[in-house]
Design an enzyme around this catalytic site. Structure first.
Site, PDB file in Angstrom:
ATOM      1  N   THR A 125       0.826  -1.206   0.000  1.00 55.52           N
ATOM      2  CA  THR A 125       0.000   0.000   0.000  1.00 55.52           C
ATOM      3  C   THR A 125       0.858   1.252   0.000  1.00 55.52           C
ATOM      4  O   THR A 125       1.982   1.244   0.531  1.00 55.52           O
ATOM      5  CB  THR A 125      -0.908   0.014   1.248  1.00 55.52           C
ATOM      6  OG1 THR A 125      -1.558   1.280   1.375  1.00 55.52           O
ATOM      7  CG2 THR A 125      -0.109  -0.241   2.523  1.00 55.52           C
ATOM      8  N   ASP A 126       0.310   2.336  -0.541  1.00 57.13           N
ATOM      9  CA  ASP A 126       1.024   3.613  -0.496  1.00 57.13           C
ATOM     10  C   ASP A 126       1.099   4.178   0.917  1.00 57.13           C
ATOM     11  O   ASP A 126       1.875   5.099   1.189  1.00 57.13           O
ATOM     12  CB  ASP A 126       0.397   4.627  -1.449  1.00 57.13           C
ATOM     13  CG  ASP A 126      -1.064   4.941  -1.136  1.00 57.13           C
ATOM     14  OD1 ASP A 126      -1.640   4.334  -0.214  1.00 57.13           O
ATOM     15  OD2 ASP A 126      -1.653   5.782  -1.852  1.00 57.13           O
ATOM     16  N   GLU A 127       0.320   3.617   1.839  1.00 56.79           N
ATOM     17  CA  GLU A 127       0.314   4.126   3.213  1.00 56.79           C
ATOM     18  C   GLU A 127       1.645   3.897   3.917  1.00 56.79           C
ATOM     19  O   GLU A 127       1.913   4.521   4.949  1.00 56.79           O
ATOM     20  CB  GLU A 127      -0.836   3.509   4.007  1.00 56.79           C
ATOM     21  CG  GLU A 127      -2.200   3.922   3.482  1.00 56.79           C
ATOM     22  CD  GLU A 127      -3.347   3.504   4.390  1.00 56.79           C
ATOM     23  OE1 GLU A 127      -3.187   3.616   5.630  1.00 56.79           O
ATOM     24  OE2 GLU A 127      -4.386   3.073   3.873  1.00 56.79           O
ATOM     25  N   TYR A 153      -1.611  -0.396  11.056  1.00 57.38           N
ATOM     26  CA  TYR A 153      -1.809  -1.070   9.770  1.00 57.38           C
ATOM     27  C   TYR A 153      -0.653  -0.813   8.821  1.00 57.38           C
ATOM     28  O   TYR A 153      -0.016  -1.748   8.310  1.00 57.38           O
ATOM     29  CB  TYR A 153      -3.130  -0.629   9.124  1.00 57.38           C
ATOM     30  CG  TYR A 153      -3.173  -0.920   7.640  1.00 57.38           C
ATOM     31  CD1 TYR A 153      -3.081  -2.228   7.174  1.00 57.38           C
ATOM     32  CD2 TYR A 153      -3.272   0.111   6.698  1.00 57.38           C
ATOM     33  CE1 TYR A 153      -3.089  -2.504   5.808  1.00 57.38           C
ATOM     34  CE2 TYR A 153      -3.296  -0.154   5.343  1.00 57.38           C
ATOM     35  CZ  TYR A 153      -3.204  -1.461   4.899  1.00 57.38           C
ATOM     36  OH  TYR A 153      -3.205  -1.730   3.556  1.00 57.38           O
ATOM     37  N   LYS A 157       2.338  -3.362   7.254  1.00 57.00           N
ATOM     38  CA  LYS A 157       2.600  -3.563   5.822  1.00 57.00           C
ATOM     39  C   LYS A 157       4.039  -3.181   5.470  1.00 57.00           C
ATOM     40  O   LYS A 157       4.683  -3.852   4.654  1.00 57.00           O
ATOM     41  CB  LYS A 157       1.609  -2.751   4.985  1.00 57.00           C
ATOM     42  CG  LYS A 157       0.167  -3.223   5.081  1.00 57.00           C
ATOM     43  CD  LYS A 157      -0.019  -4.639   4.545  1.00 57.00           C
ATOM     44  CE  LYS A 157       0.048  -4.698   3.034  1.00 57.00           C
ATOM     45  NZ  LYS A 157      -0.256  -6.071   2.517  1.00 57.00           N
TER      46      LYS A 157
END
Length: 339
Positions: A125-127, A153, A157
């Site tokens: 994810t870009d997060e 979260y 990741k």
């Protein structure tokens, strides 16, 4: 080839399975899914009897079950969608995110090493990059942007991503990573922004928006994402990270207003609630690398994709109504009831 798709009963994983069965009818697709709250077997109903498809209920953290499946199927490619993925839930209970997203990924990679898989692909994810300022539209996430996480979260990741690259360097595991922006489209679990607002608006319920709704996300139609992953696992360079973005930046409040207009619902349904802890301001991805190397670009403009998505939820009410009538309702009240 045999392609093992973990987390394939979830939103993006199921759409990827549909794409693979259509685009590569010569391949065998095996889906492994634990069927947590976000994994819905009814999503895969249309392919359960497909001659090139097999579903297996198991947890990626269960090493015995994973090894048994690898011994039975000997997958050539593993695409790991399996993850706990909702930020709010990670703030409530970080432990399950660390277990599934990091330890589960390790279990899969150990099986890949043991059984000689030719490609392990980690869907990220870009997060993991943190966020960008609202007043600098020129800034975009690239594959070299430092990891700077904001939530349990995204930290889980990022930890998994680092572990994947460590397996590549230490064990020469043939792996790739993709980091995508916010997905939307059919079969998305209704705790996420777009399906939540569609479902609530259709039921004339309040539309809960965090803070002032100014947080900006780069939106990627799920079908475009699936096409990008397909290119990466077949033509991408081993040991590389590829960013997948939609070039569709939108503020959350603008999306909610657009949904109201499309459904003919009043904006008076919008209810501003207390902001999420550590809420990232803006995500924006530069997909120049995947475009330059693999020729991929997003095909779906947000105006078209959101209309297709709304139409899908209108045409498939039974799918999401069944979900929101169960355990999710308790969670929803806990998240938004007192904010």
């Amino acid at each position: 080839m045999t392609v093992l798709v973990t987390g394939g009963a979830g939103f993006i994983g199921s759409n990827f399975i549909f794409h693979q069965l259509e685009a590569h009818p010569e391949d065998r697709i095996v889906c492994l899914d634990k069927l947590t709250y976000a994994g819905n077997l009814s999503t895969l109903q249309s392919v359960m009897d497909h001659p090139s498809f097999r579903f297996v209920k198991a947890d990626i953290c269960d090493r015995e079950a994973v090894d048994r499946l690898f011994e039975e199927e000997h997958p050539d490619i593993v695409v790991n969608f399996a993850a706990e993925s909702h930020v709010d839930r990670s703030i409530e209970n970080p432990g399950i995110f660390l277990e599934t997203n990091i330890m589960g990924t390790a279990a899969l990679m150990d099986a890949c090493r043991k059984f000689g898989v030719t490609r392990f692909h980690q869907v990220s994810t870009d997060e993991v990059y943190g966020d960008l300022p609202l007043d600098r539209p020129d800034l975009l996430f690239t594959e070299t942007t430092p990891l700077h996480t904001s939530s349990p979260y995204s930290s889980s990741k990022a930890g998994a991503d680092l572990l994947v690259m460590a397996y590549y360097r230490t064990y020469h595991l043939p792996c790739t990573i993709s980091r995508c922006s916010n997905n939307y489209g059919p079969y998305q679990f209704p705790e996420k922004l777009i399906p939540l607002m569609i479902a609530n608006a259709l039921n004339d319920k309040p539309l809960p928006v965090y803070g002032e709704g100014k947080n900006v996300r780069d939106w990627l139609y799920v079908e475009d994402h699936c096409k990008a992953i397909d290119l990466i696992i077949r033509k991408g360079r081993v040991g590389e990270v590829y960013n997948i973005g939609g070039h569709n930046e939108m503020a959350n409040i603008d999306i909610v207003r657009l949904i109201c207009r499309e459904l003919g619902k009043p904006e008076s349904l919008i209810t501003y609630v207390g902001d999420r802890k550590g809420h990232d301001l803006r995500y924006a991805i530069d997909p120049a690398k995947i475009h330059g190397e693999l020729g991929w670009l997003p095909e779906t403009m947000f105006a078209d994709g959101i209309r297709k998505t709304i139409r899908w939820y209108l045409d498939h009410k039974s799918w999401w109504e069944e979900i929101i009538s169960g355990e999710y309702q308790t969670y929803y009240e806990r998240m938004y009831g007192n904010r």
